[in-house]
Design an enzyme around this catalytic site. Structure first.
Site, PDB file in Angstrom:
ATOM      1  N   GLU A   1       5.861  -6.091   8.500  1.00 11.69           N
ATOM      2  CA  GLU A   1       5.357  -5.365   7.469  1.00 11.69           C
ATOM      3  C   GLU A   1       5.749  -4.028   7.044  1.00 11.69           C
ATOM      4  O   GLU A   1       4.957  -2.978   7.104  1.00 11.69           O
ATOM      5  CB  GLU A   1       3.849  -5.515   7.509  1.00 11.69           C
ATOM      6  CG  GLU A   1       3.211  -6.867   7.610  1.00 11.69           C
ATOM      7  CD  GLU A   1       1.836  -6.888   8.170  1.00 11.69           C
ATOM      8  OE1 GLU A   1       1.413  -5.671   8.390  1.00 11.69           O
ATOM      9  OE2 GLU A   1       1.296  -7.833   8.444  1.00 11.69           O
TER      10      GLU A   1
ATOM     11  N   LYS B   1       0.876  -1.353  -0.035  1.00  9.81           N
ATOM     12  CA  LYS B   1       0.013  -0.176   0.088  1.00  9.81           C
ATOM     13  C   LYS B   1       0.753   1.292  -0.008  1.00  9.81           C
ATOM     14  O   LYS B   1       0.472   2.330  -0.251  1.00  9.81           O
ATOM     15  CB  LYS B   1      -0.862   0.246   1.284  1.00  9.81           C
ATOM     16  CG  LYS B   1      -0.088  -0.064   2.874  1.00  9.81           C
ATOM     17  CD  LYS B   1      -1.115  -0.113   3.670  1.00  9.81           C
ATOM     18  CE  LYS B   1      -1.551  -1.537   4.063  1.00  9.81           C
ATOM     19  NZ  LYS B   1      -0.898  -2.386   4.479  1.00  9.81           N
TER      20      LYS B   1
ATOM     21  N   HIS C   1       0.353  -4.151  15.010  1.00  6.11           N
ATOM     22  CA  HIS C   1       1.137  -3.025  14.194  1.00  6.11           C
ATOM     23  C   HIS C   1       1.097  -1.814  15.219  1.00  6.11           C
ATOM     24  O   HIS C   1       0.032  -1.328  15.876  1.00  6.11           O
ATOM     25  CB  HIS C   1       0.342  -2.648  13.162  1.00  6.11           C
ATOM     26  CG  HIS C   1       0.895  -1.459  12.149  1.00  6.11           C
ATOM     27  ND1 HIS C   1       1.476  -0.469  12.553  1.00  6.11           N
ATOM     28  CD2 HIS C   1       1.337  -1.617  10.778  1.00  6.11           C
ATOM     29  CE1 HIS C   1       2.217   0.223  11.784  1.00  6.11           C
ATOM     30  NE2 HIS C   1       2.201  -0.504  10.472  1.00  6.11           N
TER      31      HIS C   1
HETATM   32  N1  PLP Z   1       0.878  -3.191   7.615  1.00  3.47           N
HETATM   33  C1  PLP Z   1      -0.419  -2.733   7.934  1.00  3.47           C
HETATM   34  C2  PLP Z   1      -1.592  -3.690   8.285  1.00  3.47           C
HETATM   35  C3  PLP Z   1      -0.753  -1.354   7.734  1.00  3.47           C
HETATM   36  O1  PLP Z   1      -1.904  -0.617   7.902  1.00  3.47           O
HETATM   37  C4  PLP Z   1       0.229  -0.502   7.376  1.00  3.47           C
HETATM   38  C5  PLP Z   1       0.091   0.957   7.371  1.00  3.47           C
HETATM   39  O2  PLP Z   1      -0.724   1.486   7.193  1.00  3.47           O
HETATM   40  C6  PLP Z   1       1.767  -1.064   7.070  1.00  3.47           C
HETATM   41  C7  PLP Z   1       1.851  -2.430   7.179  1.00  3.47           C
HETATM   42  C8  PLP Z   1       2.794  -0.250   6.966  1.00  3.47           C
HETATM   43  O3  PLP Z   1       3.201   0.745   7.996  1.00  3.47           O
HETATM   44  P1  PLP Z   1       4.399   1.618   7.827  1.00  3.47           P
HETATM   45  O4  PLP Z   1       4.551   2.290   6.715  1.00  3.47           O
HETATM   46  O5  PLP Z   1       4.369   2.289   9.002  1.00  3.47           O
HETATM   47  O6  PLP Z   1       5.567   0.793   7.844  1.00  3.47           O
END
Ligand code: PLP
Length: 439
Positions: free
Chosen positions: A272, A69, A197
């Site tokens: 993640e 994402k 998270h």
């Molecule tokens: N995993 C999940 C389920 C998330 O919702 C997000 C971000 O919204 C991420 C991973 C990535 O987070 P970050 O960019 O803080 O590493």
């Protein structure tokens, strides 16, 4: 080899010691010659590669599953895939994308706790089994659409020290874990692990320690499930400008893992990260196409209170930019003015910054913005008909060679296993065929 042709991957090699900055300047000159001033990003794949090396060095026990994402640029996904990362996908389209770019289903976690049924069925059809959940209705849905899924229970954790909190929306309270595991058992589902998270841009490394301890607690009440996966989520900073350094977080995580999930406990650890891999890899070039001097007393243009309002042609969301800095295309010692920079749309929220010091820019000049890789492209839109910025990916010959080696290894493995699997298949088929004829 044609399959490793950089053009095929839409990647530009920086020949003869060329730098990213020189590439950007050349691109701007090319665009100007073609009377074009569209915004563009440059993705520096060397930066992604360096991040990968830093990750492996600091968190050797944790396999990153890149959060798609954050930025879906194909060249970066191919790069990460060649580097052996897995992928955290949140929808059918993200799964489709990473599979089309070389990822294998076993390296994907469908990490959205609430999923449309059609997307769950798609995951099943494509062999993606690992997915998260945090409520009973999701379990019912998964039992219907993907009964052989490998489930990961997402729990809520303390995210109060993070800039973007996620635990209001996602995760089951650890106290509710027992009930959910019991229900999963009743439905005949398989729960293989726990995820959390700590929120995006976490500024307290102890949040990870607390969350790992909470996850251990859920493992201890596993209700008969053989849990073998811990997913420590994202939240890692993408640049050194952030107050909490990645290395500090990594140290805290390693200590907590050794305490609560020692290496011989048989639990695979994944994470993640999104922002971590993308933030500094991208530079955005925007063209100033309008300018207003909005100081109270226009006659004193040279006075220190002059405020310049500039409209640039990229409608990017400021809320996703954390540690960017503006670089004028040409270095200058000119006087600086307090400046406001807007995107091009009619949306009054489309503001990149309301206070930065810049030399006076003229309409037609270009601005470069550093560290724009995390979430800016994902959330930009073509509102008002302004196109999203194009991405040009660049890499040095040395890094490209390293990536080719990795890709070749993957291809060679496939070249070896495909014929072996085919022979095995023929052998089994003949065995069954003979047996059938005997009967
Ligand atoms: N995993 C999940 C389920 C998330 O919702 C997000 C971000 O919204 C991420 C991973 C990535 O987070 P970050 O960019 O803080 O590493």
């Amino acid at each position: 080899m044609a399959a490793l042709d950089p053009k095929r991957y839409d990647i530009n090699i920086l020949e003869n010691g060329g730098t990213v900055r020189e590439f950007i300047d050349k691109k701007i000159d090319e665009l100007s010659l073609a009377d074009c001033s569209e915004p563009f990003h440059v993705a520096d794949l060397d930066d992604v590669y360096k991040k990968h090396l830093t990750w492996s060095e600091n968190l050797p026990r944790v396999t990153p599953f890149y959060a798609v994402k954050c930025n879906t640029t194909p060249a970066v996904i191919r790069t990460l895939s060649a580097l052996g990362t897995g992928f955290d996908c949140a929808s059918k389209a993200e799964i489709e994308l990473v599979l089309s770019l070389g990822a294998t289903p076993d390296r994907i976690i469908y990490a959205h706790t609430t999923k449309p049924e059609a997307h769950i069925k798609y995951a099943r059809a494509r062999g993606v089994h690992m997915m998260t959940f945090d409520n009973q209705d999701e379990l019912t849905k998964i039992a219907r659409c993907h009964p052989s899924a490998k489930l990961v229970l997402r729990i809520t954790v303390d995210d109060s020290s993070s800039l973007r909190r996620l635990n209001l929306k996602f995760g089951a309270r650890p106290a509710a874990a027992g009930g959910l595991l019991r229900r999963a058992g009743e439905l005949g589902l398989d729960v293989v692990g726990v995820s959390f998270h700590v929120g995006c841009m976490c500024s307290d490394s102890r949040a990870y320690r607390r969350a790992i301890a909470d996850a251990r607690h859920v493992f201890n009440t596993a209700m008969g499930f053989q849990m073998s996966l811990l997913d420590i989520g994202g939240g890692f900073p993408g640049s050194d400008n952030f107050p909490l350094k990645f290395e500090e977080i990594a140290e805290c995580i390693n200590v907590a893992l050794d305490e609560f999930f020692p290496p011989d406990c048989g639990v695979q650890i994944i994470a993640e990260p999104g922002r971590y891999f993308m933030e500094t890899a991208f530079t955005l070039a925007v063209n100033v196409f309008a300018k207003t001097v909005t100081m109270e007393d226009a006659a004193e243009h040279n006075g220190k209170d002059a405020v310049l309002t500039m409209e640039t042609n990229e409608n990017t969301s400021l809320s996703c930019l954390i540690s960017w800095q503006l670089l004028k295309r040409c270095r200058s010692r000119e006087r600086r003015y307090r400046s406001v920079i807007w995107g091009p749309t009619c949306d009054s929220m489309d503001r990149l910054t309301d206070s930065c010091l810049l030399p006076e820019l003229q309409v037609g000049e270009w601005l470069l913005m550093d560290a724009t890789g995390a979430y800016t492209l994902s959330v930009s839109s073509n509102f008002n008909g302004f196109e999203r910025a194009t991405v040009f990916s660049v890499v040095t010959p040395e890094t490209w060679r390293a990536l080719i080696l990795l890709l070749e290894q993957t291809l060679n493995t496939m070249n070896f296993y495909c014929p072996v699997l085919l022979i095995l298949f023929c052998f089994c088929f003949l065995l069954l065929f003979n047996r059938f004829n005997c009967i």
